[in-house]
Design a protein around this motif. Structure first.
Motif, mmCIF file in Angstrom:
data_model
loop_
_atom_site.group_PDB
_atom_site.id
_atom_site.type_symbol
_atom_site.label_atom_id
_atom_site.label_comp_id
_atom_site.label_asym_id
_atom_site.label_seq_id
_atom_site.Cartn_x
_atom_site.Cartn_y
_atom_site.Cartn_z
ATOM 1 N N THR A 3 8.673 3.446 -30.044
ATOM 2 C CA THR A 3 9.322 4.518 -30.777
ATOM 3 C C THR A 3 10.519 5.037 -29.987
ATOM 4 O OG1 THR A 3 8.009 6.305 -29.811
ATOM 5 C CG2 THR A 3 7.118 5.258 -31.789
ATOM 6 N N ALA A 4 11.382 5.758 -30.673
ATOM 7 C CA ALA A 4 12.517 6.428 -30.049
ATOM 8 C C ALA A 4 12.891 7.603 -30.945
ATOM 9 C CB ALA A 4 13.695 5.475 -29.902
ATOM 10 N N LYS A 5 13.736 8.473 -30.434
ATOM 11 C CA LYS A 5 14.238 9.606 -31.215
ATOM 12 C C LYS A 5 15.702 9.362 -31.541
ATOM 13 C CE LYS A 5 10.627 12.377 -31.107
ATOM 14 N NZ LYS A 5 9.928 12.789 -32.303
ATOM 15 N N MET A 6 16.074 9.786 -32.724
ATOM 16 C CA MET A 6 17.470 9.710 -33.151
ATOM 17 C C MET A 6 17.833 11.037 -33.789
ATOM 18 S SD MET A 6 19.140 7.066 -35.857
ATOM 19 C CE MET A 6 20.803 7.289 -36.449
ATOM 20 N N ASN A 7 18.884 11.654 -33.292
ATOM 21 C CA ASN A 7 19.315 12.933 -33.827
ATOM 22 C C ASN A 7 20.343 12.694 -34.921
ATOM 23 O OD1 ASN A 7 21.053 15.453 -34.016
ATOM 24 N ND2 ASN A 7 19.318 16.138 -32.787
ATOM 25 N N VAL A 8 20.037 13.200 -36.105
ATOM 26 C CA VAL A 8 20.964 13.103 -37.241
ATOM 27 C C VAL A 8 21.074 14.494 -37.836
ATOM 28 C CG1 VAL A 8 21.435 12.045 -39.483
ATOM 29 C CG2 VAL A 8 20.217 10.742 -37.726
ATOM 30 N N ALA A 9 22.306 14.988 -37.901
ATOM 31 C CA ALA A 9 22.589 16.303 -38.488
ATOM 32 C C ALA A 9 21.731 17.393 -37.847
ATOM 33 C CB ALA A 9 22.386 16.269 -40.006
ATOM 34 N N GLY A 10 21.582 17.309 -36.524
ATOM 35 C CA GLY A 10 20.874 18.351 -35.780
ATOM 36 C C GLY A 10 19.361 18.274 -35.818
ATOM 37 N N LYS A 11 18.802 17.209 -36.393
ATOM 38 C CA LYS A 11 17.346 17.065 -36.455
ATOM 39 C C LYS A 11 16.936 15.767 -35.769
ATOM 40 C CE LYS A 11 16.777 19.666 -40.704
ATOM 41 N NZ LYS A 11 16.316 19.668 -42.082
ATOM 42 N N ASP A 12 15.890 15.849 -34.941
ATOM 43 C CA ASP A 12 15.367 14.663 -34.267
ATOM 44 C C ASP A 12 14.390 13.934 -35.172
ATOM 45 O OD1 ASP A 12 16.752 14.858 -31.876
ATOM 46 O OD2 ASP A 12 15.249 16.144 -30.948
#
Length: 124
Positions: A3-12
């Motif tokens: 897994t990984a985190k991706m921030n899009v439009a201020g949300k992880d």
């Protein structure tokens, strides 16, 4: 589980490279051996379409994974949402995020440790 985190439009958002994603990629691209070519070959538009599709699938898998693990989960973004929130200048970064997640560069989460691994970590 990778897994990984991706921030899009201020949300992880959690990205997850689950068996469901592997199966979907094999169906879409004609086999996992063709995934890299789908993300790096062809026209820039074809690459972008494939990258966004895969990110959407990985985000959906991440939402499912977080929910099953009892963690709060951001709602996965659709292909259309991602197309509206990303630009052509983001393509290299998006590819990098995908490959890092697939290669385990993100957070590797083991759902159940294998007995063999437990013995090894105890000095066995």
């Amino acid at each position: 589980m990778k897994t990984a985190k991706m921030n899009v439009a201020g949300k992880d958002h959690t990205l997850c490279f689950s068996l469901r994603v592997v199966r979907d990629c094999a169906d879409k691209f004609g086999g996992m051996d063709k995934l890299s070519e789908a993300l790096t070959g062809g026209t820039q538009q074809e690459q972008f379409d494939n990258v966004i599709w895969l990110l959407s699938r990985m985000m959906d898998a991440g939402e499912r994974y977080d929910k099953l693990e009892g963690r709060p989960a951001e709602k996965a973004l659709s292909v259309d949402d991602l197309l509206d929130l990303q630009g052509v200048d983001d393509l290299a970064s998006l590819k990098s995020t995908i490959f890092e997640t697939m290669d385990g560069g993100g957070e590797a989460v083991e759902t159940e440790p294998e007995e063999k691994n437990a013995e090894t970590s105890q000095g066995g």
